[in-house]
Design a protein around this motif. Structure first.
Motif, PDB file in Angstrom:
ATOM      1  N   PRO A  65     -11.212   4.329 -11.380  1.00 22.94           N
ATOM      2  CA  PRO A  65     -10.518   3.837 -10.232  1.00 22.94           C
ATOM      3  C   PRO A  65     -11.572   2.887  -9.826  1.00 22.94           C
ATOM      4  O   PRO A  65     -12.706   2.794  -9.959  1.00 22.94           O
ATOM      5  CB  PRO A  65     -10.395   4.899  -9.234  1.00 22.94           C
ATOM      6  N   VAL A  66     -11.157   1.961  -8.712  1.00 25.88           N
ATOM      7  CA  VAL A  66     -12.154   1.252  -7.993  1.00 25.88           C
ATOM      8  C   VAL A  66     -11.726   1.734  -6.529  1.00 25.88           C
ATOM      9  O   VAL A  66     -11.024   1.871  -5.879  1.00 25.88           O
ATOM     10  CB  VAL A  66     -11.699  -0.268  -7.990  1.00 25.88           C
ATOM     11  N   ALA A  92       0.841  -1.414   0.079  1.00 24.35           N
ATOM     12  CA  ALA A  92       0.084  -0.220   0.031  1.00 24.35           C
ATOM     13  C   ALA A  92       0.801   1.235   0.080  1.00 24.35           C
ATOM     14  O   ALA A  92       1.800   1.361   0.647  1.00 24.35           O
ATOM     15  CB  ALA A  92      -0.854  -0.029   1.295  1.00 24.35           C
ATOM     16  N   ILE A  93       0.442   2.109  -0.800  1.00 23.36           N
ATOM     17  CA  ILE A  93       0.921   3.638  -0.593  1.00 23.36           C
ATOM     18  C   ILE A  93      -0.013   4.651  -0.207  1.00 23.36           C
ATOM     19  O   ILE A  93      -0.994   4.574  -0.715  1.00 23.36           O
ATOM     20  CB  ILE A  93       1.763   3.912  -2.176  1.00 23.36           C
ATOM     21  N   ILE A  94       0.557   5.531   0.808  1.00 21.54           N
ATOM     22  CA  ILE A  94      -0.310   6.631   1.183  1.00 21.54           C
ATOM     23  C   ILE A  94       0.237   8.012   0.462  1.00 21.54           C
ATOM     24  O   ILE A  94       1.439   8.187   0.632  1.00 21.54           O
ATOM     25  CB  ILE A  94      -0.565   6.724   2.423  1.00 21.54           C
ATOM     26  N   PHE A 127       2.373  -0.910  -6.475  1.00 20.89           N
ATOM     27  CA  PHE A 127       1.201  -0.831  -5.105  1.00 20.89           C
ATOM     28  C   PHE A 127      -0.030  -1.606  -5.569  1.00 20.89           C
ATOM     29  O   PHE A 127      -0.736  -1.028  -6.668  1.00 20.89           O
ATOM     30  CB  PHE A 127       1.001   0.538  -4.403  1.00 20.89           C
ATOM     31  N   ASP A 128      -0.582  -2.355  -4.820  1.00 16.62           N
ATOM     32  CA  ASP A 128      -1.858  -2.800  -4.725  1.00 16.62           C
ATOM     33  C   ASP A 128      -3.143  -1.825  -4.477  1.00 16.62           C
ATOM     34  O   ASP A 128      -4.023  -1.708  -4.848  1.00 16.62           O
ATOM     35  CB  ASP A 128      -2.109  -4.242  -3.927  1.00 16.62           C
ATOM     36  N   LEU A 129      -2.670  -1.105  -3.478  1.00 10.52           N
ATOM     37  CA  LEU A 129      -3.716  -0.239  -2.783  1.00 10.52           C
ATOM     38  C   LEU A 129      -3.060   1.245  -2.805  1.00 10.52           C
ATOM     39  O   LEU A 129      -1.930   1.327  -2.261  1.00 10.52           O
ATOM     40  CB  LEU A 129      -4.072  -0.751  -1.444  1.00 10.52           C
ATOM     41  N   VAL A 130      -3.877   2.141  -2.816  1.00 12.71           N
ATOM     42  CA  VAL A 130      -3.465   3.584  -2.900  1.00 12.71           C
ATOM     43  C   VAL A 130      -4.360   4.223  -1.868  1.00 12.71           C
ATOM     44  O   VAL A 130      -5.725   4.241  -2.199  1.00 12.71           O
ATOM     45  CB  VAL A 130      -3.500   4.273  -4.344  1.00 12.71           C
ATOM     46  N   LYS A 179      -6.573   1.481 -10.564  1.00 12.27           N
ATOM     47  CA  LYS A 179      -5.883   0.915  -8.956  1.00 12.27           C
ATOM     48  C   LYS A 179      -7.262   0.803  -8.208  1.00 12.27           C
ATOM     49  O   LYS A 179      -8.172   1.773  -8.273  1.00 12.27           O
ATOM     50  CB  LYS A 179      -5.023   2.073  -8.788  1.00 12.27           C
ATOM     51  N   LYS A 180      -6.988   0.164  -6.910  1.00 15.78           N
ATOM     52  CA  LYS A 180      -7.969   0.249  -5.970  1.00 15.78           C
ATOM     53  C   LYS A 180      -7.539   1.287  -5.155  1.00 15.78           C
ATOM     54  O   LYS A 180      -6.359   1.364  -4.845  1.00 15.78           O
ATOM     55  CB  LYS A 180      -7.778  -1.283  -5.121  1.00 15.78           C
ATOM     56  N   ILE A 181      -8.372   2.331  -4.850  1.00 14.58           N
ATOM     57  CA  ILE A 181      -8.197   3.549  -3.931  1.00 14.58           C
ATOM     58  C   ILE A 181      -9.019   3.796  -2.773  1.00 14.58           C
ATOM     59  O   ILE A 181     -10.221   3.555  -2.945  1.00 14.58           O
ATOM     60  CB  ILE A 181      -8.425   4.596  -4.913  1.00 14.58           C
TER      61      ILE A 181
END
Length: 156
Positions: free
Chosen positions: A123-124, A11-13, A59-62, A93-95
């Motif tokens: 986006p998702v 995950a990236i923030i 990254f999988d998740l943002v 991306k999943k956001i």
């Protein structure tokens, strides 16, 4: 061993904040800690208007958010979405989105979250939240947000 439930691993923030060490920074740290405790590898990056965001691909998740100043999403995050390659890197991306503000929540949902969403393509969106200043300092609010994100990710 394979997992039965799809879970993100990285995950990236992505965020912006005008002050270092302020309530938004502390909230970002709490979200990151909760994501890490959920078993994810977590990084955070402060947005720059003209930055190169190619690294987001890995990254999988943002998780993305910023405070509101003068009725607008903080300028560096908004600028990164409209003037850099961030918009392109977020495609599909999943956001999870958040904004931090002192405005009433219904107003924030109508005015501020759309400022972020209008710069996203396909986006998702797993979760979107508005946090008051008090909530930014509440560890339970960060944990609840992360719980929503993980649960939504597993459903997709």
């Amino acid at each position: 061993m394979t997992r039965n439930i799809a879970r993100p691993t990285k995950a990236i923030i992505l965020y912006d904040s005008k002050s270092s060490g302020g309530s938004t920074d502390r909230f970002i740290d709490a979200v990151g800690k909760n994501l890490a405790e959920s078993g994810l590898y977590v990084e955070k990056a402060r947005c720059k208007e003209n930055g190169d965001f190619s690294f987001v691909e890995e990254f999988d998740l943002v998780v993305m958010g910023a405070p509101i100043y003068y009725l607008l999403v903080s300028s560096q995050l908004f600028g990164a979405l409209s003037r850099s390659n961030l918009k392109q890197m977020l495609k599909g991306k999943k956001i999870a989105l958040f904004v931090a503000c002192g405005s009433p929540e219904p107003m924030a949902h109508l005015l501020y979250l759309p400022q972020l969403k209008m710069n996203l393509e396909n986006p998702v969106i797993l979760a979107e939240r508005v946090f008051s200043t008090d909530q930014l300092n509440d560890p339970a609010a960060a944990a609840d947000f992360v719980g929503q994100i993980i649960a939504a990710y597993e459903r997709t």
